[in-house]
Structure formats: structure tokens, C-alpha cells
Design an enzyme around this catalytic site. Structure first.
Site, PDB file in Angstrom:
ATOM      1  N   MET A 130      99.330 123.761 145.451  1.00 50.40           N
ATOM      2  CA  MET A 130      99.580 122.340 145.197  1.00 50.40           C
ATOM      3  C   MET A 130      98.520 121.459 145.868  1.00 50.40           C
ATOM      4  O   MET A 130      98.018 120.499 145.270  1.00 50.40           O
ATOM      5  CB  MET A 130     100.968 121.952 145.709  1.00 50.40           C
ATOM      6  CG  MET A 130     101.356 120.532 145.379  1.00 50.40           C
ATOM      7  SD  MET A 130     102.943 120.084 146.088  1.00 50.40           S
ATOM      8  CE  MET A 130     104.059 121.147 145.205  1.00 50.40           C
ATOM      9  N   LYS A 171      92.363 103.644 126.916  1.00 53.55           N
ATOM     10  CA  LYS A 171      93.736 104.172 126.965  1.00 53.55           C
ATOM     11  C   LYS A 171      93.871 105.219 128.077  1.00 53.55           C
ATOM     12  O   LYS A 171      92.869 105.748 128.564  1.00 53.55           O
ATOM     13  CB  LYS A 171      94.079 104.794 125.615  1.00 53.55           C
ATOM     14  CG  LYS A 171      93.169 105.946 125.239  1.00 53.55           C
ATOM     15  CD  LYS A 171      93.284 106.311 123.775  1.00 53.55           C
ATOM     16  CE  LYS A 171      92.315 107.438 123.444  1.00 53.55           C
ATOM     17  NZ  LYS A 171      92.285 107.753 122.021  1.00 53.55           N
ATOM     18  N   ARG A 190      97.650 113.177 111.065  1.00 53.29           N
ATOM     19  CA  ARG A 190      98.398 112.795 112.268  1.00 53.29           C
ATOM     20  C   ARG A 190      98.923 111.379 112.076  1.00 53.29           C
ATOM     21  O   ARG A 190     100.100 111.123 112.188  1.00 53.29           O
ATOM     22  CB  ARG A 190      97.483 112.908 113.494  1.00 53.29           C
ATOM     23  CG  ARG A 190      98.183 112.676 114.807  1.00 53.29           C
ATOM     24  CD  ARG A 190      97.224 112.783 115.977  1.00 53.29           C
ATOM     25  NE  ARG A 190      96.194 111.729 115.961  1.00 53.29           N
ATOM     26  CZ  ARG A 190      95.303 111.549 116.920  1.00 53.29           C
ATOM     27  NH1 ARG A 190      95.300 112.357 117.986  1.00 53.29           N
ATOM     28  NH2 ARG A 190      94.412 110.582 116.840  1.00 53.29           N
ATOM     29  N   TYR A 239      98.705 132.748 146.823  1.00 53.49           N
ATOM     30  CA  TYR A 239      99.992 133.065 146.187  1.00 53.49           C
ATOM     31  C   TYR A 239      99.820 134.187 145.179  1.00 53.49           C
ATOM     32  O   TYR A 239      98.824 134.206 144.438  1.00 53.49           O
ATOM     33  CB  TYR A 239     100.552 131.848 145.446  1.00 53.49           C
ATOM     34  CG  TYR A 239     101.134 130.782 146.338  1.00 53.49           C
ATOM     35  CD1 TYR A 239     102.233 131.061 147.160  1.00 53.49           C
ATOM     36  CD2 TYR A 239     100.614 129.498 146.347  1.00 53.49           C
ATOM     37  CE1 TYR A 239     102.790 130.076 147.967  1.00 53.49           C
ATOM     38  CE2 TYR A 239     101.157 128.502 147.146  1.00 53.49           C
ATOM     39  CZ  TYR A 239     102.248 128.797 147.960  1.00 53.49           C
ATOM     40  OH  TYR A 239     102.789 127.820 148.750  1.00 53.49           O
TER      41      TYR A 239
HETATM   42  C1  LIG Z   1      90.988 107.993 121.683  1.00 54.22           C
HETATM   43  C2  LIG Z   1      90.455 107.565 120.380  1.00 54.22           C
HETATM   44  C3  LIG Z   1      89.082 107.458 120.167  1.00 54.22           C
HETATM   45  C4  LIG Z   1      88.051 107.911 121.184  1.00 54.22           C
HETATM   46  O1  LIG Z   1      87.806 109.298 121.023  1.00 54.22           O
HETATM   47  P1  LIG Z   1      86.737 110.030 121.960  1.00 54.22           P
HETATM   48  O2  LIG Z   1      86.664 111.412 121.430  1.00 54.22           O
HETATM   49  O3  LIG Z   1      87.292 109.984 123.345  1.00 54.22           O
HETATM   50  O4  LIG Z   1      85.484 109.260 121.819  1.00 54.22           O
HETATM   51  C5  LIG Z   1      88.662 106.923 118.970  1.00 54.22           C
HETATM   52  N1  LIG Z   1      89.543 106.553 118.016  1.00 54.22           N
HETATM   53  C6  LIG Z   1      90.872 106.672 118.186  1.00 54.22           C
HETATM   54  C7  LIG Z   1      91.782 106.258 117.080  1.00 54.22           C
HETATM   55  C8  LIG Z   1      91.369 107.192 119.360  1.00 54.22           C
HETATM   56  O5  LIG Z   1      92.689 107.311 119.517  1.00 54.22           O
END
Ligand SMILES: *Cc1c(COP(=O)(O)O)cnc(C)c1O
Length: 366
Positions: free
Chosen positions: A307, A35, A131, A259
């Protein structure tokens, strides 16, 4: 003729990190999490580099899954947040995506969808992170509904996600494990398939027994822990974020840099200007003293991050630093986790928000 700033992505290091995840739990399948553009590393290149050994991939949304299919990735792809709307269920059937279901709207949408073949679903349980996920006491009802549905394939997986696994020996993780076991004990079915472990759990919680583990951050070679950890020592950082010195100057005691003039030289100093800034994903809130490697030697960032540029105090370097000298912002010799700690964030954020402006250069593709 080009800006010297780039992210070199070592695909062999990526593969070795993935093998480590597999070897730590030889009886589990390991699903690479790709992702968010594979945590900034380039989703298609990462997925391709692991295609010989990955049994499936995990993504956050259907747009990412479709991009993988378009790039000819054949494996199942799990949508970690499930369908965002009912039409995604038909698309999932069509393209071989798996759905992580986490609420009753999604459950009803799957049960009532008009499908011509069964799809694979996972059930996410909320064991304490609060969550996503069904309440643990609903696990048995949800499982039954799904396993009775002709829309759902037999290989249902029960999953949960840890809130604190990066904290070694944490009671909260133990509590979540216990909540998970209690919830699935209610389900009247032998040999349930389970998925719990993220990177931190894969590396440090051997008591987590998975059919499917979900490594993300560790694949990219960074440690999720803020303290040394034996398995994490074996990870190899995949991204080398590098640039070069484009200017140097001498300044006198009492003169300031950058800056807001927030850093003032306490001695006569030499300053190197580097062609990287917050427009490249280098964090703007990096404070004075954040380490930067100049020709491989740690030097302190001084002055505000601009930047397109940063300024580094190279007064203590013995070698004369010329224009073009090598600079590492993070990489195998300087962990992104260390840089992130200086900046009050985590390496995940620094990697993930690196913009397209920074060219990714892939090495060791095969
Ligand atoms: C992103 C994610 C992971 C991976 O977590 P890491 O800490 O990057 O290994 C695992 N399970 C779910 C549901 C996630 O959203």
C-alpha cells in the site's frame, strides 16, 4: 519533515505540449480536455495554466464544469457526454456551458427547454466506436431540428470520436472518417463545423481536417502510441512522480521479498525500499522487473507492491544508495507509457487514478 512522495507538475511543459497541438493544425481551434482532474494533474491548475490560449475546455460532467467556473475560468466549457438530466440544460445556459448531444432524449430535452437565450450544442455521431452518438443516417434530421430551434445558437459543431487512432495507419480510422463524411454530406448546409481529432489523430492523422480538435493525453506529455512517432517525440512529460529510498538491506541467495514472497533472490542482493505504493496510485499489479529510476538509473521492481511501499533490486548499481536517494516512478526520464506497458494498462489510467494523497507540486506556473 514530510513523506518524500509527490507529483511535480511542470506547467511550462504543459503549455508547450498545447502549442504543439495548435501548431500541428494552425487553422483549427484546440480545446484542452481537462476531465478527470486533468488526467490526474489537477484540473484547476491545468486550466489556469492554459487560460491565456485555450478557446474552451472539455469535461465529462457538469460538476467538473461548475468547479471550473467557481475557479473563475471564463471560457466556454463543453460537456462531452451532454446533459445527464434536463435540469442541466438551464444550468448550461446560465453558466455558458456547451452541450455535446448524443441521443434523442437529449435532443428532445434541448428542443423543449424553456430558455431565454440560445445555447451552443455539438452533435456527436457514432461512426463506429459504438459508445455514444447519433446514427450517421440521423445526422441531417438532428441537425435540422437543432438549427431550427430558438434554443440553439448558430455555431453547431458535428463531432465524432475515433476508436483506434492510436494504431498508426489503421483502416478502422479511415472507415470512421469515411462514415463521418457520408453522414454530413446529407446535411444541406455549407461550411459545417467539424470536430474529430483526439491526441492520436492530432499527432498522426494529418488528413483529419478539424475546426475544433480535442487534445487530451498529449497535453500531459505522454505518447498515445506504443511505437516511436515523430510528432510524439516532441512531447514533454508534465508529471514527475517521485519519491525516495527510505531503507536498504542486503539479503542472501534464496531469500524472498515482500507479501506472498513472490520474488526470491537468485544471488546475494541489495534491496531498496521506496515510500510509494498502491495507496499512491502506483499500480499494484506492476510485475517484477517494472523499471524504477534510483538516482536516475533504471532498476527492477522486485516483490509485490504494498500500500505504502515498493522494493527495488539495486544490486547492480555501482554507487552506494543511501536513505534519501532520489526515486522516479515515472517522469521526463521514464515514460508513464513504458511503465503502463509493464503493468498491462495504459498511461491514461495510471495518471488519472493518482489519488489526492499524492501532493501535486506545480512548477513554472508563469
Ligand atoms: C477524452 C476525450 C478526448 C481526448 O482524448 P485523448 O486520447 O486523451 O487525446 C477527445 N474527445 C473526447 C470526446 C473525449 O472524451
Amino acid at each position: 519533515m514530510s513523506r518524500p512522495t509527490s507529483a511535480i507538475i511542470d506547467l511550462q511543459a504543459l503549455r508547450e505540449n498545447f502549442f504543439l497541438a495548435q501548431n500541428l493544425a494552425p487553422n483549427a481551434k484546440s480545446m484542452p480536455m481537462v476531465k478527470a482532474n486533468a488526467y490526474g494533474h489537477g484540473m484547476l491548475e491545468v486550466a489556469n495554466a492554459l487560460a491565456d490560449s485555450a478557446p474552451a475546455y472539455g469535461v465529462a460532467c457538469i460538476e467538473e464544469a461548475l468547479a471550473l467556473r467557481k475557479a473563475n475560468i471564463k471560457q466556454p466549457i463543453l460537456l462531452l457526454e451532454g446533459p445527464h438530466s434536463a435540469d442541466e440544460i438551464g444550468i448550461a445556459e446560465q453558466y455558458g456551458f456547451w452541450l455535446m448531444l448524443e441521443n434523442h432524449n437529449q435532443l428532445q430535452a434541448v428542443l423543449s427547454a424553456q430558455l431565454s437565450s440560445a445555447i451552443t450544442v455539438w452533435i456527436k455521431l457514432d461512426t463506429g466506436m459504438h459508445r455514444l452518438g447519433f446514427q450517421p443516417e440521423d445526422a441531417s434530421y438532428v441537425y435540422q431540428q437543432l438549427s431550427d430551434s430558438p434554443n440553439v445558437a448558430e455555431d453547431i459543431v458535428l463531432a465524432t470520436h475515433f476508436a483506434c487512432a492510436d494504431n498508426l495507419d489503421n483502416d478502422f480510422t479511415r472507415q470512421q472518417l469515411c462514415n463521418f463524411e457520408v453522414a454530413i454530406n446529407d446535411i444541406d448546409q455549407p461550411n459545417l463545423l467539424k470536430s474529430l481529432a483526439n491526441s492520436a489523430a492530432i499527432l498522426d492523422w494529418p488528413e483529419v481536417k478539424d475546426d475544433w480538435q480535442r487534445p487530451g493525453y498529449m497535453l500531459y506529455g505522454a505518447s498515445p502510441f506504443s511505437v516511436p512517432q515523430e510528432n510524439a517525440e516532441q512531447l514533454q512529460q508534465v508529471m514527475h512522480f517521485q519519491s525516495a529510498v527510505i531503507s536498504t538491506r542486503s539479503i542472501k541467495t534464496g531469500e524472498s521479498v515482500g507479501y506472498t514472497a513472490n520474488w526470491t533472490a537468485q544471488r546475494n542482493s541489495t534491496i531498496a525500499t521506496v515510500a510509494v505504493g498502491y495507496g499512491d496510485g502506483y499500480p499494484r499489479h506492476a510485475p517484477n522487473g517494472t523499471p524504477v529510476l534510483i538516482n536516475g538509473v533504471k532498476c527492477p521492481l522486485v516483490g509485490k507492491v504494498s500500500m505504502d511501499m515498493i522494493t527495488v533490486d539495486i544490486t547492480d548499481l555501482n554507487d552506494e544508495i543511501k536513505i534519501g536517494a532520489d526515486v522516479t516512478l515515472w517522469g521526463p526520464e521514464l515514460s508513464v507509457t513504458e511503465v503502463a506497458e509493464y503493468c498491462g494498462t495504459i498511461g491514461y489510467e495510471l495518471l488519472t487514478r493518482m489519488p489526492a494523497r499524492v501532493p501535486r507540486i506545480y512548477i513554472n506556473a508563469k
